[in-house]
Design an enzyme around this catalytic site. Structure first.
Site, PDB file in Angstrom:
ATOM      1  N   SER A 128       0.820  -1.230   0.000  1.00 31.19           N
ATOM      2  CA  SER A 128       0.000   0.000   0.000  1.00 31.19           C
ATOM      3  C   SER A 128       0.845   1.267   0.000  1.00 31.19           C
ATOM      4  O   SER A 128       1.946   1.299   0.544  1.00 31.19           O
ATOM      5  CB  SER A 128      -0.899   0.032   1.238  1.00 31.19           C
ATOM      6  OG  SER A 128      -1.757  -1.060   1.225  1.00 31.19           O
ATOM      7  N   TRP A 158       0.861   2.010   5.963  1.00 37.57           N
ATOM      8  CA  TRP A 158       0.054   0.952   6.600  1.00 37.57           C
ATOM      9  C   TRP A 158       0.790  -0.380   6.552  1.00 37.57           C
ATOM     10  O   TRP A 158       0.173  -1.417   6.325  1.00 37.57           O
ATOM     11  CB  TRP A 158      -1.336   0.812   5.933  1.00 37.57           C
ATOM     12  CG  TRP A 158      -2.131   2.065   5.981  1.00 37.57           C
ATOM     13  CD1 TRP A 158      -2.526   2.816   4.935  1.00 37.57           C
ATOM     14  CD2 TRP A 158      -2.617   2.711   7.169  1.00 37.57           C
ATOM     15  NE1 TRP A 158      -3.227   3.919   5.384  1.00 37.57           N
ATOM     16  CE2 TRP A 158      -3.294   3.872   6.748  1.00 37.57           C
ATOM     17  CE3 TRP A 158      -2.538   2.438   8.547  1.00 37.57           C
ATOM     18  CZ2 TRP A 158      -3.893   4.766   7.645  1.00 37.57           C
ATOM     19  CZ3 TRP A 158      -3.127   3.318   9.426  1.00 37.57           C
ATOM     20  CH2 TRP A 158      -3.794   4.459   8.971  1.00 37.57           C
ATOM     21  N   ASP A 240      -4.562 -14.042  -2.698  1.00 36.13           N
ATOM     22  CA  ASP A 240      -5.532 -15.146  -2.851  1.00 36.13           C
ATOM     23  C   ASP A 240      -5.314 -16.214  -1.778  1.00 36.13           C
ATOM     24  O   ASP A 240      -6.253 -16.859  -1.330  1.00 36.13           O
ATOM     25  CB  ASP A 240      -5.394 -15.807  -4.233  1.00 36.13           C
ATOM     26  CG  ASP A 240      -6.140 -15.037  -5.320  1.00 36.13           C
ATOM     27  OD1 ASP A 240      -6.861 -14.084  -4.976  1.00 36.13           O
ATOM     28  OD2 ASP A 240      -5.990 -15.406  -6.500  1.00 36.13           O
ATOM     29  N   GLN A 279     -36.070 -15.549  25.479  1.00 38.75           N
ATOM     30  CA  GLN A 279     -36.023 -16.058  24.090  1.00 38.75           C
ATOM     31  C   GLN A 279     -35.289 -15.104  23.151  1.00 38.75           C
ATOM     32  O   GLN A 279     -34.657 -15.532  22.179  1.00 38.75           O
ATOM     33  CB  GLN A 279     -37.437 -16.320  23.586  1.00 38.75           C
ATOM     34  CG  GLN A 279     -38.023 -17.587  24.195  1.00 38.75           C
ATOM     35  CD  GLN A 279     -39.249 -18.067  23.460  1.00 38.75           C
ATOM     36  OE1 GLN A 279     -39.833 -17.344  22.669  1.00 38.75           O
ATOM     37  NE2 GLN A 279     -39.665 -19.291  23.735  1.00 38.75           N
ATOM     38  N   GLN A 337     -23.248  -6.420  23.232  1.00 39.48           N
ATOM     39  CA  GLN A 337     -24.602  -6.081  23.691  1.00 39.48           C
ATOM     40  C   GLN A 337     -25.023  -6.966  24.865  1.00 39.48           C
ATOM     41  O   GLN A 337     -25.554  -6.497  25.859  1.00 39.48           O
ATOM     42  CB  GLN A 337     -25.584  -6.241  22.516  1.00 39.48           C
ATOM     43  CG  GLN A 337     -26.926  -5.588  22.731  1.00 39.48           C
ATOM     44  CD  GLN A 337     -26.839  -4.064  22.741  1.00 39.48           C
ATOM     45  OE1 GLN A 337     -25.847  -3.488  22.289  1.00 39.48           O
ATOM     46  NE2 GLN A 337     -27.857  -3.415  23.277  1.00 39.48           N
ATOM     47  N   GLU A 364      -5.834  -6.114   3.612  1.00 40.60           N
ATOM     48  CA  GLU A 364      -5.780  -7.179   2.584  1.00 40.60           C
ATOM     49  C   GLU A 364      -6.997  -7.177   1.666  1.00 40.60           C
ATOM     50  O   GLU A 364      -7.497  -8.233   1.260  1.00 40.60           O
ATOM     51  CB  GLU A 364      -5.557  -8.553   3.228  1.00 40.60           C
ATOM     52  CG  GLU A 364      -4.134  -8.699   3.721  1.00 40.60           C
ATOM     53  CD  GLU A 364      -3.815 -10.051   4.277  1.00 40.60           C
ATOM     54  OE1 GLU A 364      -4.146 -11.045   3.623  1.00 40.60           O
ATOM     55  OE2 GLU A 364      -3.214 -10.103   5.351  1.00 40.60           O
TER      56      GLU A 364
HETATM   57  N1  COS Z   1      -4.262 -13.796  -9.476  1.00 40.30           N
HETATM   58  C1  COS Z   1      -3.523 -13.686 -10.596  1.00 40.30           C
HETATM   59  N2  COS Z   1      -3.647 -12.662 -11.482  1.00 40.30           N
HETATM   60  C2  COS Z   1      -4.578 -11.724 -11.195  1.00 40.30           C
HETATM   61  C3  COS Z   1      -5.400 -11.776 -10.048  1.00 40.30           C
HETATM   62  C4  COS Z   1      -5.220 -12.883  -9.170  1.00 40.30           C
HETATM   63  N3  COS Z   1      -5.953 -12.989  -8.073  1.00 40.30           N
HETATM   64  N4  COS Z   1      -6.235 -10.706 -10.034  1.00 40.30           N
HETATM   65  C5  COS Z   1      -5.961 -10.004 -11.144  1.00 40.30           C
HETATM   66  N5  COS Z   1      -4.968 -10.622 -11.842  1.00 40.30           N
HETATM   67  C6  COS Z   1      -4.418 -10.210 -13.154  1.00 40.30           C
HETATM   68  C7  COS Z   1      -5.551  -9.984 -14.153  1.00 40.30           C
HETATM   69  O1  COS Z   1      -5.876 -11.199 -14.790  1.00 40.30           O
HETATM   70  C8  COS Z   1      -4.953  -8.960 -15.091  1.00 40.30           C
HETATM   71  O2  COS Z   1      -4.069  -9.641 -15.960  1.00 40.30           O
HETATM   72  P1  COS Z   1      -3.892  -9.189 -17.516  1.00 40.30           P
HETATM   73  O3  COS Z   1      -3.255  -7.811 -17.446  1.00 40.30           O
HETATM   74  O4  COS Z   1      -2.969 -10.205 -18.084  1.00 40.30           O
HETATM   75  O5  COS Z   1      -5.249  -9.167 -18.110  1.00 40.30           O
HETATM   76  C9  COS Z   1      -4.091  -8.093 -14.169  1.00 40.30           C
HETATM   77  O6  COS Z   1      -3.811  -8.911 -13.015  1.00 40.30           O
HETATM   78  C10 COS Z   1      -4.814  -6.847 -13.737  1.00 40.30           C
HETATM   79  O7  COS Z   1      -6.019  -7.216 -13.071  1.00 40.30           O
HETATM   80  P2  COS Z   1      -7.289  -6.250 -12.932  1.00 40.30           P
HETATM   81  O8  COS Z   1      -7.598  -5.651 -14.277  1.00 40.30           O
HETATM   82  O9  COS Z   1      -8.353  -6.988 -12.212  1.00 40.30           O
HETATM   83  O10 COS Z   1      -6.680  -5.062 -12.011  1.00 40.30           O
HETATM   84  P3  COS Z   1      -7.398  -3.912 -11.260  1.00 40.30           P
HETATM   85  O11 COS Z   1      -6.467  -2.772 -11.166  1.00 40.30           O
HETATM   86  O12 COS Z   1      -8.743  -3.652 -11.839  1.00 40.30           O
HETATM   87  O13 COS Z   1      -7.537  -4.590  -9.789  1.00 40.30           O
HETATM   88  C11 COS Z   1      -8.536  -4.750  -7.573  1.00 40.30           C
HETATM   89  C12 COS Z   1      -8.522  -4.245  -9.011  1.00 40.30           C
HETATM   90  C13 COS Z   1      -9.346  -3.729  -6.814  1.00 40.30           C
HETATM   91  C14 COS Z   1      -9.208  -6.118  -7.543  1.00 40.30           C
HETATM   92  C15 COS Z   1      -7.097  -4.927  -6.966  1.00 40.30           C
HETATM   93  O14 COS Z   1      -6.368  -3.737  -7.100  1.00 40.30           O
HETATM   94  C16 COS Z   1      -7.157  -5.273  -5.463  1.00 40.30           C
HETATM   95  O15 COS Z   1      -7.314  -6.443  -5.075  1.00 40.30           O
HETATM   96  N6  COS Z   1      -7.037  -4.240  -4.583  1.00 40.30           N
HETATM   97  C17 COS Z   1      -6.955  -4.430  -3.132  1.00 40.30           C
HETATM   98  C18 COS Z   1      -5.549  -4.523  -2.748  1.00 40.30           C
HETATM   99  C19 COS Z   1      -5.306  -4.960  -1.364  1.00 40.30           C
HETATM  100  O16 COS Z   1      -5.731  -6.034  -0.963  1.00 40.30           O
HETATM  101  N7  COS Z   1      -4.573  -4.128  -0.636  1.00 40.30           N
HETATM  102  C20 COS Z   1      -4.198  -4.449   0.704  1.00 40.30           C
HETATM  103  C21 COS Z   1      -2.730  -4.662   0.744  1.00 40.30           C
HETATM  104  S1  COS Z   1      -2.176  -5.789   1.894  1.00 40.30           S
HETATM  105  S2  COS Z   1      -2.724  -5.084   3.606  1.00 40.30           S
END
Ligand code: COS
Length: 382
Positions: A128, A158, A240, A279, A337, A364
């Protein structure tokens, strides 16, 4: 005594049941630790969990690489969270901090895992930034190639374990393409010149947390994890795995809240009878128990699916995290509560749980992000 009947579900094998039992008795003897100095408590927890062998589950063994066992990760987080939120934090960050190395690191990078699995080095995941929390693809931090080195400049914020970590897994823009396709991941030892703690951050459930500053931080090119430009995908693949474990921690907090509530409503008399005789109270207890079981099903479904070799568990992990953290918030609110004034009195167990649970709906991947992820997965599948 927490309900353990879920261990008989078909998601688990005998070694999982044994792990849950061993950890439970370790927790009874060792937790909670003294939280008066949070940094010291975390160091102590990492050392103790390492000594007891539980950190061997947090990362792969570089000598005989086998996949991470996500069910074990979840069982450990659930159990630790039930006993001491800080112990869960200490374990979880050893896993998340090294997750990119476990899944994608080179043999040389994986040498770090000997010390993190032994509790002798502390790790952190630095993704982040001030301008990009949920929108990871929009990060500003740069890593510029300079011969056999990369030079990192920017800020991360963070960052859990920021300030006490020995190594950071850092994501930065290397510029192969705009957005998500131009990010790379790096291993950065904490003592690298130019890396400093800009600010320590204080939150309602205290744990080490900081903003990091990178000023011309020069690291060898061998510190690049995986391929340049693939860092966004690596970070998502790591999340994931670890998002299911956040659901597991929430489940542990919820189980503890239910346990405290069951004891409270049996022992507290009101209108001449135990609270449980009302209840309306039974209705709350029933809803809490249902939320706990439903969350457990989603968490262990996600973990089992990954362990059985699924390539991606994006949808399962997002569902587990979203549902489990949201429902745990509700379970704990009901516990507060039903504890009346004691529910909000500083230092009581349910008051602590009420503070602990909130951040899990944010870190996350906030609940709102999980909804976006699930919706996209549903669309892709149709
Ligand atoms: N595993 C593998 N590849 C992934 C994936 C996953 N889970 N999720 C996305 N990708 C790939 C996509 O397939 C895409 O690949 P291509 O460029 O080859 O098509 C690429 O990564 C970009 O993905 P996407 O278009 O979905 O990206 P976005 O910018 O739209 O992502 C979200 C959006 C909001 C889903 C993402 O930024 C996210 O998860 N944000 C939260 C982050 C987070 O958890 N922060 C906390 C940090 S740790 S405290």
């Amino acid at each position: 005594m927490a309900d353990k009947s879920f261990l008989n579900w078909p998601f688990f094998e005998d070694h999982h049941r044994k792990l849950a039992e061993d950890l439970e008795s370790w927790c009874d003897k060792n937790l909670p630790v003294d939280h008066s100095n949070i940094d010291a408590a975390c160091r102590e927890l990492v050392a103790k969990l390492g000594e007891a062998g539980f950190l061997t589950y947090s990362a792969i063994d570089p000598d005989k690489p086998e996949a991470l066992d996500v069910r074990s990760l979840c069982l450990i987080r659930e159990t630790l969270a039930r006993h001491d939120g800080l112990a869960d934090f200490a374990f979880a960050m050893q896993g998340l901090g090294t997750g990119t190395i476990s899944l994608f690191g080179s043999e040389e990078e994986q040498q770090w895992l000997h010390s993190t699995r032994a509790g002798k080095a502390i790790s952190a995941f630095a993704l982040s930034e001030p301008r990009s929390g949920s929108d990871v693809a929009n990060m500003d931090m740069t890593a510029v190639r300079d011969g056999e080195h990369f030079i990192l400049n920017g800020e991360k914020t963070w960052i859990s374990n920021g300030g006490i970590a020995d190594l950071y897994c850092v994501f930065a823009r290397t510029g192969e393409a705009p957005g998500a396709r131009g990010i790379s991941a790096f291993v950065v030892p904490a003592e690298t010149p130019g890396l400093s703690i800009k600010e320590r951050l204080h939150v309602i459930a205290p744990h080490p947390l900081a903003t990091l500053s990178f000023k011309d931080v020069r690291i060898p090119a061998t510190g690049l994890i995986g391929e340049a430009g693939q860092g966004f995908k690596l970070s998502m693949a790591v999340l994931d795995v670890f998002r299911s474990t956040v659901g597991a921690a929430a489940l542990g907090f919820a189980r503890r809240a239910l346990e405290e509530t069951v004891s409270r409503v049996q022992n507290r008399e009101l209108f001449g009878a135990p609270l449980f005789d009302l209840q309306m109270v039974q209705g709350h207890v029933a809803e809490m128990a249902l939320d706990v079981d439903a969350a457990a099903l989603l968490v262990y479904r996600a973990a089992w699916t990954k362990d059985k070799g699924a390539d991606r568990v994006t949808r399962e992990a997002a569902m587990a995290k979203l549902y489990s953290t949201d429902r745990a918030q509700s379970v704990i609110d009901k516990a507060v509560q039903l504890h009346g004034g004691d529910g909000v009195r500083s230092g009581t167990v349910v008051e602590g749980l009420y503070r602990e649970i909130r951040a899990l709906r944010i870190y996350e991947g906030a609940s709102d992000v999980q909804k976006v992820v699930i919706a996209r997965q549903v669309m892709n599948a149709s």
